[in-house]
Design a protein around this motif. Structure first.
Motif, mmCIF file in Angstrom:
data_model
loop_
_atom_site.group_PDB
_atom_site.id
_atom_site.type_symbol
_atom_site.label_atom_id
_atom_site.label_comp_id
_atom_site.label_asym_id
_atom_site.label_seq_id
_atom_site.Cartn_x
_atom_site.Cartn_y
_atom_site.Cartn_z
ATOM 1 N N LEU A 66 7.074 2.672 6.589
ATOM 2 C CA LEU A 66 7.179 2.417 5.152
ATOM 3 C C LEU A 66 8.601 2.615 4.636
ATOM 4 O O LEU A 66 8.868 2.410 3.451
ATOM 5 C CB LEU A 66 6.219 3.330 4.385
ATOM 6 C CG LEU A 66 4.730 3.119 4.698
ATOM 7 C CD1 LEU A 66 3.874 4.145 3.980
ATOM 8 C CD2 LEU A 66 4.292 1.708 4.327
ATOM 9 N N ASP A 214 11.112 7.526 -2.890
ATOM 10 C CA ASP A 214 10.154 6.451 -3.135
ATOM 11 C C ASP A 214 9.272 6.206 -1.922
ATOM 12 O O ASP A 214 8.100 5.826 -2.055
ATOM 13 C CB ASP A 214 10.881 5.164 -3.535
ATOM 14 C CG ASP A 214 11.871 4.686 -2.482
ATOM 15 O OD1 ASP A 214 12.507 5.531 -1.816
ATOM 16 O OD2 ASP A 214 12.023 3.460 -2.319
ATOM 17 N N ASN A 218 5.274 6.577 -1.753
ATOM 18 C CA ASN A 218 4.458 5.495 -1.198
ATOM 19 C C ASN A 218 3.463 6.038 -0.172
ATOM 20 O O ASN A 218 2.282 5.673 -0.170
ATOM 21 C CB ASN A 218 5.356 4.438 -0.555
ATOM 22 C CG ASN A 218 4.617 3.158 -0.207
ATOM 23 O OD1 ASN A 218 3.414 3.024 -0.445
ATOM 24 N ND2 ASN A 218 5.326 2.210 0.369
ATOM 25 N N GLN A 222 -1.049 6.114 0.002
ATOM 26 C CA GLN A 222 -1.776 5.360 1.017
ATOM 27 C C GLN A 222 -3.253 5.771 1.063
ATOM 28 O O GLN A 222 -3.580 6.941 0.848
ATOM 29 C CB GLN A 222 -1.139 5.579 2.394
ATOM 30 C CG GLN A 222 0.278 5.049 2.533
ATOM 31 C CD GLN A 222 0.359 3.555 2.264
ATOM 32 O OE1 GLN A 222 -0.259 2.757 2.960
ATOM 33 N NE2 GLN A 222 1.135 3.185 1.250
#
Length: 242
Positions: A66, A214, A218, A222
């Motif tokens: 990611l 960030d 993220n 999930q």
């Protein structure tokens, strides 16, 4: 407020669970440093302090599918810092993943799963809690621990780390979540940046995110299974960059 406290208890419970029996990791033997398999609770501190002086480092890059997370390691938590550098350089973290994710709270890494899980000698680290300077603001890097009932010294895990996400809190909320008296500066950070003051004074914070928050956020968002393991695995690698 209950939402924050529940999330805090969820991660604390995870930190107290003993990892399952596992398969042996592949450790880079060509990398200098102490023999990880020979370290114990009593010998690790001196060995790691010596290693940290001989092979210093101040920043690592946590690589994930990611994105990447750049983390600064604190100078005044030398045992935790040296341990993290040693395991990163020996490739131990490269076989792990983010194994516990609590939205708007924290993401925890350092384990894998079932047959792929690391069996690493679980020496532990003495706490290096610096309550007034290093606390659980958004982006803080901390070390988990296990077996609190048999761990009165609150010794840290050697592999299981977490990155704080948290949420913004009013001064009354942040103070109500901790038994410690927050400084005005801490109260301001919790109000403007966010964090999890419920963990302050309980776990060692030994670094902070300087790039890629960030990505941490993220990961926090999930989808997860009932045990908070991400539905889709998030492997990680750690590289010392400075």
């Amino acid at each position: 407020m209950n939402r924050f406290l529940f999330a805090g208890l969820a991660l604390l419970a995870a930190c107290n669970q003993t990892p399952p029996p596992t398969a042996a990791p592949v450790v880079r033997k060509d990398v200098p440093g102490p023999d990880i398999a020979a370290l114990t609770d009593s010998t690790a501190p001196a060995a790691l302090l010596a290693y940290g002086k001989q092979y210093p480092g101040s920043e690592v890059l946590i690589k994930t599918r990611l994105g990447n997370i750049r983390v600064k390691l604190y100078d005044d938590t030398p045992i935790h810092r040296a341990n993290f550098l040693l395991l990163a350089r020996k490739g131990v973290f490269d076989e792990t993943m983010f194994n516990r994710v609590v939205k708007n709270f924290a993401v925890q890494g350092g384990q894998t799963y079932n047959a792929r899980t690391i069996r690493l000698k679980r020496y532990r680290l003495p706490p290096e809690i610096r309550g007034t300077t290093h606390y659980h603001k958004k982006g803080a890097l901390g070390m988990a621990r296990y077996d609190d009932e048999q761990n009165p010294g609150r010794l840290s895990s050697n592999t299981d780390f977490y990155l704080v996400v948290g949420e913004k809190l009013t001064p009354d909320q942040s103070q109500a979540m901790t038994r410690r008296q927050l400084t005005p500066a801490q109260t301001k950070v919790y109000a403007t940046q966010g964090g999890v003051p419920a963990l302050d004074g309980l776990y060692t914070v030994f670094g902070e995110v300087v790039e890629g928050q960030d990505v941490v956020d993220n990961i926090s968002n999930q989808p997860v299974e009932s045990d908070k393991w991400p539905v889709e695995d998030i492997p990680l690698k750690v590289e010392v960059v400075k």
